[in-house]
Design a protein around this motif. Structure first.
Motif, PDB file in Angstrom:
ATOM      1  N   PRO A   1      36.788  44.936  48.006  1.00  0.00           N
ATOM      2  CA  PRO A   1      37.614  44.204  47.049  1.00  0.00           C
ATOM      3  C   PRO A   1      36.778  43.663  45.901  1.00  0.00           C
ATOM      4  O   PRO A   1      35.577  43.401  46.066  1.00  0.00           O
ATOM      5  CB  PRO A   1      38.204  43.061  47.896  1.00  0.00           C
ATOM      6  CG  PRO A   1      37.247  42.906  49.022  1.00  0.00           C
ATOM      7  CD  PRO A   1      36.704  44.269  49.311  1.00  0.00           C
TER       8      PRO A   1
ATOM      9  N   ARG B   1      39.909  51.013  40.935  1.00  0.00           N
ATOM     10  CA  ARG B   1      38.705  50.176  40.989  1.00  0.00           C
ATOM     11  C   ARG B   1      37.873  50.378  39.731  1.00  0.00           C
ATOM     12  O   ARG B   1      37.698  51.503  39.273  1.00  0.00           O
ATOM     13  CB  ARG B   1      37.869  50.552  42.227  1.00  0.00           C
ATOM     14  CG  ARG B   1      36.700  49.634  42.520  1.00  0.00           C
ATOM     15  CD  ARG B   1      37.162  48.339  43.162  1.00  0.00           C
ATOM     16  NE  ARG B   1      36.019  47.580  43.651  1.00  0.00           N
ATOM     17  CZ  ARG B   1      35.309  46.725  42.907  1.00  0.00           C
ATOM     18  NH1 ARG B   1      35.632  46.531  41.638  1.00  0.00           N
ATOM     19  NH2 ARG B   1      34.302  46.062  43.438  1.00  0.00           N
TER      20      ARG B   1
ATOM     21  N   LEU C   1      45.424  46.073  44.914  1.00  0.00           N
ATOM     22  CA  LEU C   1      44.912  44.833  45.479  1.00  0.00           C
ATOM     23  C   LEU C   1      45.864  44.300  46.544  1.00  0.00           C
ATOM     24  O   LEU C   1      45.431  43.793  47.584  1.00  0.00           O
ATOM     25  CB  LEU C   1      44.712  43.792  44.368  1.00  0.00           C
ATOM     26  CG  LEU C   1      43.924  42.545  44.740  1.00  0.00           C
ATOM     27  CD1 LEU C   1      42.530  42.907  45.227  1.00  0.00           C
ATOM     28  CD2 LEU C   1      43.838  41.607  43.531  1.00  0.00           C
TER      29      LEU C   1
END
Length: 337
Positions: free
Chosen positions: A336, A93, A306
Motif C-alpha cells: 500500500p 500504483r 486502495l
C-alpha cells in the motif's frame, strides 16, 4: 501515385514494418506466450466504443497521466482528426511524491511530455507488458536529470513507474499497436502531477515545483483548447508548445529561446484560458487549504484499488469508472502507498 499519397504510403509501410518487428521481437523473447500477450486483439466492446465515438482502431492516440488522481487517460483521434477521450483507466500504483523525477533511485515517476515510438514498446517485459516513457527527454537532460527504464507497465508494482494491472496494460498496449499499424510514428504521453485546474493549482500554490508545473500547464492548455496533439520543443530549459520558427532557426534545450511565433488562433485561445484560470486561482487561494508539499507516503493508487487492498467496497469509485472498467487484481502482492 501522387507525391502526398506516396509519402503517406511509405509512412504506413514503415509503421507496419515496425509493428511487425515488434511482434518478431516478442517471438524471440519467451516464445508464443510473449507473442500472444503483445498481439492480443482489441475486444469487441472496445471496437464498439470507438465506433460510438467516431473513431477507428488505426487512428492515432495520445495518453495523459495524472499522479494525484491516479488516472490514465487514452485519447484517440476521431475521423475528423480532432482528439476525444476514449477511456480513463484507474492507476493501480505509482511511486514517489508529486514532482519530477530528478535522479536514479529517487523513486519518482516522471512528469513532462514524452514521445513514444514503436521501439519503446516492450513485449518482453518482466512486468507482463510495458511502454517505456523515454525518460530522460531533451528537457530532462537540460536539467541534468538521470534515470532509465521509467515505464507504464503491468503487475501493479512501481518503483518510479506508472503501474497498471495486466489486463489494463494489455488493452493500452493493443491501442498503441493498432495506432502504429495505422501510420502513427509516435504518440505523446503527457504526465502531470494532477489535473491542471484552478482548484488544484490553488491547493499546491506553495509547492517548490510550481514554476515547472506552470510550464507543463501551458502544454496542457494547448491540448485542452485545440484537442490536437501540441508540438513540443525545448529551449532555455523549458517546454514551448506549437512554436513556429523562421527558416534557418532551431531550438537548443539549454540555450535561450530564439524568436518564435504561435498561430494567432491558438495563442489567443490559450491566453484567454490562462487569464481565466489565473483569476480563479487568485480567488481560491484566500480560502483553499494548502496541500502538503510532502506527504511522507511513497506514491499512491486509485481509490478503486486502495479500497480492494483494504478489503472495502468503494461504490462511488467503482461508479466513476463503471464496473467493467475496474479490472481485478491480486492485493496479496501489492504494497500500500
Amino acid at each position: 501515385m501522387s507525391r502526398p499519397l506516396a509519402i503517406l504510403s511509405r509512412v504506413r509501410l514503415a509503421a507496419l514494418a515496425a509493428v511487425a518487428a515488434l511482434a518478431l521481437a516478442a517471438c524471440n523473447g519467451q516464445g508464443n506466450d510473449v507473442s500472444a500477450k503483445a498481439n492480443q486483439p482489441l475486444s469487441p466492446k472496445m471496437i464498439s466504443l470507438m465506433s460510438e465515438k467516431d473513431m477507428a482502431p488505426q487512428n492515432p492516440i495520445l495518453i495523459r497521466v495524472f499522479k494525484e488522481e491516479a488516472e490514465l487517460e487514452v485519447w484517440k483521434a476521431k475521423n475528423d482528426g480532432s482528439y476525444a477521450l476514449l477511456k480513463t483507466y484507474p492507476i493501480c500504483r505509482w511511486s514517489g511524491e508529486l514532482g519530477p523525477k530528478v535522479k536514479i533511485g529517487d523513486r519518482q515517476a516522471p512528469e513532462g511530455f514524452y514521445m513514444i515510438t514503436p521501439g519503446l514498446m516492450n513485449p518482453n517485459s518482466s512486468y507482463y507488458l510495458s511502454i517505456n516513457t523515454g525518460f530522460p527527454n531533451a528537457f530532462d537532460k537540460s536539467w541534468g536529470r538521470t534515470g532509465e527504464f521509467l515505464m507504464i507497465h503491468g503487475d501493479c508494482s512501481s518503483a518510479g513507474c506508472y503501474a497498471m494491472t495486466d489486463e489494463q496494460i494489455a488493452e493500452i498496449f493493443a491501442l498503441a499497436r493498432e495506432a502504429f499499424a495505422g501510420g502513427q510514428r509516435a504518440f505523446q504521453i503527457q504526465a502531470m502531477p494532477f489535473r491542471m485546474t484552478p482548484q488544484n493549482l490553488a491547493r499546491h500554490r506553495n509547492n517548490p515545483n510550481m514554476a515547472f508545473w506552470r510550464n507543463l500547464k501551458q502544454g496542457y492548455d494547448h491540448f485542452e483548447v485545440t484537442k490536437h496533439e501540441p508540438k513540443v520543443n525545448v529551449c532555455n530549459r523549458q517546454y514551448v508548445f506549437d512554436a513556429q520558427l523562421p527558416p534557418g532557426q532551431a531550438f537548443n534545450p539549454s540555450a535561450p529561446c530564439p524568436a518564435y511565433t504561435v498561430a494567432p488562433e491558438i495563442a489567443s485561445a490559450v491566453g484567454a484560458k490562462e487569464r481565466s484560470d489565473n483569476l480563479k486561482v487568485a480567488e481560491l487561494s484566500s480560502n483553499t487549504p494548502l496541500a502538503p508539499v510532502r506527504t511522507g507516503r511513497d506514491g499512491g493508487m486509485n481509490p478503486v484499488f486502495l479500497a480492494k487492498l483494504n478489503g472495502e467496497d468503494n461504490a462511488p469509485a467503482r461508479m466513476a469508472y463503471g464496473q467493467d472498467n475496474v479490472p481485478a487484481f491480486d492485493p496479496a502482492n501489492v504494497r500500500p502507498p
